[in-house]
Write an enzyme that holds these catalytic residues in place. Structure first.
Site, PDB file in Angstrom:
ATOM      1  CB  SER A 160      -0.912   0.001   1.231  1.00 20.89           C
ATOM      2  OG  SER A 160      -0.145  -0.019   2.416  1.00 20.89           O
ATOM      3  CB  SER A 161       1.609   3.899   1.303  1.00 20.06           C
ATOM      4  OG  SER A 161       0.681   3.814   2.344  1.00 20.06           O
ATOM      5  N   GLY A 217       1.131   5.457  -3.932  1.00 22.04           N
ATOM      6  CA  GLY A 217       0.819   6.739  -4.556  1.00 22.04           C
ATOM      7  C   GLY A 217      -0.155   6.659  -5.708  1.00 22.04           C
ATOM      8  CE  LYS A 218      -4.818   2.361  -5.232  1.00 21.69           C
ATOM      9  NZ  LYS A 218      -4.137   2.058  -3.950  1.00 21.69           N
ATOM     10  CB  ILE A 229     -11.263 -10.088   1.437  1.00 22.38           C
ATOM     11  CG1 ILE A 229     -12.531 -10.871   1.083  1.00 22.38           C
ATOM     12  CG2 ILE A 229     -11.422  -9.302   2.730  1.00 22.38           C
ATOM     13  CD1 ILE A 229     -12.839 -11.980   2.084  1.00 22.38           C
ATOM     14  CE  LYS A 284      16.677 -10.096  -6.840  1.00 22.28           C
ATOM     15  NZ  LYS A 284      17.235 -11.203  -7.663  1.00 22.28           N
ATOM     16  CB  CYS A 295     -11.008  25.702  11.062  1.00 25.83           C
ATOM     17  SG  CYS A 295     -12.626  24.996  11.478  1.00 25.83           S
ATOM     18  NE  ARG A 322     -21.259  19.306  15.149  1.00 22.86           N
ATOM     19  CZ  ARG A 322     -20.369  18.312  15.047  1.00 22.86           C
ATOM     20  NH1 ARG A 322     -19.403  18.203  15.923  1.00 22.86           N
ATOM     21  NH2 ARG A 322     -20.451  17.441  14.059  1.00 22.86           N
ATOM     22  CG  HIS A 356     -10.918  23.957   6.557  1.00 18.11           C
ATOM     23  ND1 HIS A 356      -9.897  23.457   7.323  1.00 18.11           N
ATOM     24  CD2 HIS A 356     -12.044  23.865   7.311  1.00 18.11           C
ATOM     25  CE1 HIS A 356     -10.366  23.055   8.486  1.00 18.11           C
ATOM     26  NE2 HIS A 356     -11.673  23.295   8.510  1.00 18.11           N
ATOM     27  CD  GLU A 390      -7.149  23.738   4.905  1.00 14.63           C
ATOM     28  OE1 GLU A 390      -7.528  22.988   5.831  1.00 14.63           O
ATOM     29  OE2 GLU A 390      -7.260  24.990   4.958  1.00 14.63           O
TER      30      GLU A 390
END
Length: 558
Positions: free
Chosen positions: A13-14, A16-17, A148, A187, A380, A472, A517, A519
Site C-alpha cells: 500500500s501507499s 501513490g495511486k 478481500i 527485482k 478554523c 460546528r 479552510h 487549503e
C-alpha cells in the site's frame, strides 16, 4: 461517450495511486482533454468524516459539502476538476444505497446479491461521471490487490468494458519494483505476482506503472512485459522524485500520455507542460526560504494536514521561496517554555481540529505570535484559538473559552449557534443535536464579504469570495464590540453580517484567522491568495529583522 481509465495498486500500500491518477489527469488536460476523477474506497464507513485523522489522514471537503478521501485533494490540485459527492464512493455508501433500494422494493423481490446488485450499483456510480462533455473518467480503486474488501469494485470494473466497449477502457496497475541492496539489483518478481493475481480476477492490465527509487533498465522493462503479457512500451517507470509535481513530467517522458492517446485514438497536440516545468523549477531552485511552525494535534500522521502542507508549498511557489516545516505538538507547548520552540520560525500556523486536547498549547502559540509580531495564520480552530487568546489576554475576559471545550464556561466566545441563514439554499438552518454526527456542521462553500483596507481584501483583490467550511462552532457575536474596541478587526463576514469568517489584528505585521479552510482551494498553478500573502509576510518580516546587506535571505540562512 467518455473513455475510462481504471487504476489499481499491488505489492504494497501507499505507493501513490492518488498522485498517479492525478498526474494522468494533468497530462490529459495538458493535451486539451476534459477529465474527471473518482476514488472508490473499500472501507465500510459511509465517508471519512468520522474517521480518526491519525488513522486516515485529513478529511477533504468538496464545494458541495461532501466529506471525502484526501486523494480528492490531489485530484483538484493537479487538474481543474471540482469534485462533488459523485467523485468518492465507499463500500459503506454502495451497500447503503443498495439496502435502501431493497427496502423500497426497487428489486421487486429478487434475492439481492453482490453480483449483480452491488456491482451494478458500483458501475452506476462510475458511469454517473460520463456527463458535461467529459472525455476521460479516471477511477482509482483503493486498497491493494489481494484485499478481500476490494473484490466487488474489481469485479465491477472488470465488467465495464462489456458495457462501454473494450476499446473505451484501459487498466493501469501500479506496482513496486524494489532494489535489493545485498543483491545489488532491482527485482521484478513482486510485480509479476501482483499482475498474476489481477489476471486471476479477470483483469489484464494495459500498462504497468512501476514505482522504483531508481531508473528501471530497458532490459528489466522487457522482462516485466514478457511475464505480464503486455507491450514493452506499456511498462512505465515511475521513479521517486523530489516533488510530487514532477510526476506528470516523469510519466510524460516515459510516454504514458502517448500510450493513452494511441489506445483511445485521441487526435490531440502534444501536451503543454510549461506550467509544470515552471512549478518544479521554482520548488527546486527558490530564491528565498522561510520556516513555518505548524502547531497541530495530529502531527503523528502528516497526512492529517496534507492539503495544508501543499498549500504552504504553493504559497512558496508564488513567492519564489522554499517552505521549511517545523512540526510542533500543541500538547508539548503546554508543558515547556515556548521560546525554545519558536525562536527560529518566520511564521506560525495553527490548523483546524476537534476536541480539547492540546488547545492551551495552540492558544500559547497564538499569544507568542501576537506579542512577538510574528506573521500568524489561524485556520478554523486556529481562528477560534486566536479569538479566545485575544479575549483573555487583551480584553481581560479571563473566562473566555469555547463551549466545545467547556460546556459550562461563563464566557463562551465560541459557541454553538442555534440557527443561521444558509446562502447556498436560501433557507434557515437549525442545529439538531440528534443528528447522526452529533450536530449539524457547516460543510462546503459559503460566501463571505471582505472589508476594505484589510489583509484579506489585499490578498483576494475582490470584495466577495466563497470558501469551504467544516466546523460546528461559531464566533459569539455578543463579544464582537469589546474585541473590536481593543484592536481586533472582523474583516470577513457572511452576507447578512451574522457569521464571522475572518479576523485580523491592527498594529500587527500580518495576523489573520479564518473560519473556513482555504487549503481546499489551492493549486500549485494557482496558489491560494491567503497562503501567498502569509508566506510573503513571513519573507518580508524576516528581511526586516535581518537586513540583507546585499545577501539574499537564502544566503543568510546558510
Amino acid at each position: 461517450m467518455a473513455k475510462y481509465i481504471f487504476l489499481t495498486g499491488g505489492v504494497v500500500s501507499s505507493l501513490g495511486k492518488g498522485i498517479a491518477a492525478s498526474a494522468i489527469g494533468a497530462l490529459l488536460e495538458a493535451r486539451g482533454l476534459k477529465v474527471t476523477l473518482q476514488k472508490l474506497d473499500p472501507y465500510i464507513n459511509l465517508d471519512p468524516g468520522t474517521l480518526s485523522p491519525f488513522q486516515h489522514g485529513e478529511v477533504y471537503v468538496t464545494e458541495d459539502g461532501t466529506e471525502t478521501d484526501l486523494d480528492l485533494g490531489h485530484y483538484e490540485r493537479f487538474t481543474h476538476v471540482q469534485s462533488t459527492q459523485k467523485n468518492n464512493y465507499t463500500t459503506g455508501k454502495i451497500y447503503f444505497n443498495v439496502i435502501k433500494k431493497e427496502r423500497l422494493g426497487h428489486y421487486l423481490g429478487q434475492t439481492v446479491q453482490v453480483v449483480p446488485h452491488i456491482t451494478d450499483e458500483i458501475k452506476s456510480a462510475i458511469r454517473s461521471l460520463d456527463c458535461d462533455g467529459v472525455d476521460v473518467v479516471i477511477v482509482e480503486i483503493g486498497g491493494t490487490i489481494g484485499d478481500i474488501e476490494s473484490l466487488p469494485f474489481l469485479e465491477a470494473i472488470r465488467q465495464i468494458p462489456y458495457d462501454v466497449g473494450r476499446e473505451n477502457a484501459m487498466y493501469f496497475h501500479l506496482t513496486l519494483v524494489p532494489y535489493i541492496g545485498s543483491a545489488g539489483e532491482l527485482k521484478s518478481k513482486p510485480t509479476q505476482h501482483s499482475v498474476k493475481e489481477l489476471r486471476e480476477i479477470g483483469i489484464q492490465p494495459d500498462a504497468l506503472l512501476c514505482r522504483s527509487d531508481r531508473e528501471i533498465p530497458q532490459e528489466m522493462k522487457k522482462k516485466i512485459a514478457l511475464h505480464c503479457n503486455i507491450e514493452e512500451e506499456s511498462v512505465i517507470g515511475a521513479i521517486d522524485v523530489e516533488t510530487i509535481y514532477e510526476v506528470p513530467l516523469v510519466l510524460h517522458r516515459e510516454g504514458l500520455d502517448t500510450l493513452i492517446a494511441k489506445k483511445f485514438k485521441f487526435n490531440t497536440d502534444p501536451p503543454k507542460l510549461d506550467v509544470w516545468h515552471n512549478v518544479v523549477k521554482t520548488i527546486k531552485n527558490p530564491s528565498n526560504e522561510v520556516t513555518i511552525a505548524m502547531v497541530g494535534k495530529y502531527i503523528g500522521l502528516r497526512d492529517a494536514y496534507k492539503s495544508l502542507i501543499e498549500s504552504l508549498i504553493h504559497g512558496g511557489i508564488a513567492n519564489d521561496a522554499s517552505v521549511n516545516f517545523k512540526w510542533l505538538d500543541s500538547e508539548e507547548l503546554e508543558k515547556h517554555e515556548i521560546d525554545e520552540y519558536m525562536s527560529d520560525v518566520d511564521g506560525i500556523l495553527v490548523p483546524g481540529g476537534f476536541g480539547i486536547r492540546g488547545i492551551e498549547g495552540k492558544i500559547r502559540a497564538v499569544q507568542y505570535a501576537r506579542e512577538k509580531k510574528i506573521p500568524y495564520f489561524g485556520i478554523c480552530l486556529g481562528m477560534q484559538c486566536a479569538v479566545i487568546e485575544f479575549a483573555r489576554n487583551v480584553c481581560g475576559i479571563t473566562g473566555a473559552n469555547s463551549s466545545e471545550f467547556d460546556t459550562e464556561c461563563t464566557e463562551p466566545i465560541i459557541y454553538l449557534m442555534e440557527q443561521w441563514f444558509d446562502f447556498k439554499t436560501n433557507t434557515v438552518q437549525k442545529r439538531s443535536m440528534e443528528s447522526e454526527k452529533g450536530g449539524t456542521m457547516r460543510l462546503g462553500g459559503y460566501p463571505c464579504l471582505l472589508q476594505e483596507s484589510s489583509n484579506a481584501k489585499d490578498a483576494y483583490k475582490k470584495a466577495e469570495i466563497t470558501e469551504r467550511h467544516r466546523h460546528r462552532y461559531e464566533f459569539n457575536n455578543n463579544y464582537r464590540e469589546i474585541l473590536q474596541s481593543k484592536g481586533m478587526r472582523f474583516s470577513g463576514l457572511s452576507p447578512d453580517g451574522k457569521l464571522v469568517e475572518i479576523v485580523e489584528l491592527t498594529g500587527h505585521p500580518w495576523f489573520l484567522g479564518c473560519q473556513f479552510h482555504p487549503e481546499f482551494k489551492s493549486r500549485p498553478t494557482e496558489p491560494h491568495p491567503l497562503f501567498k500573502a502569509f508566506i510573503s509576510s513571513a519573507i518580508r518580516e524576516k528581511r526586516s529583522l535581518f537586513p540583507t546587506h546585499g545577501m539574499t535571505a537564502l544566503e543568510q540562512r546558510r
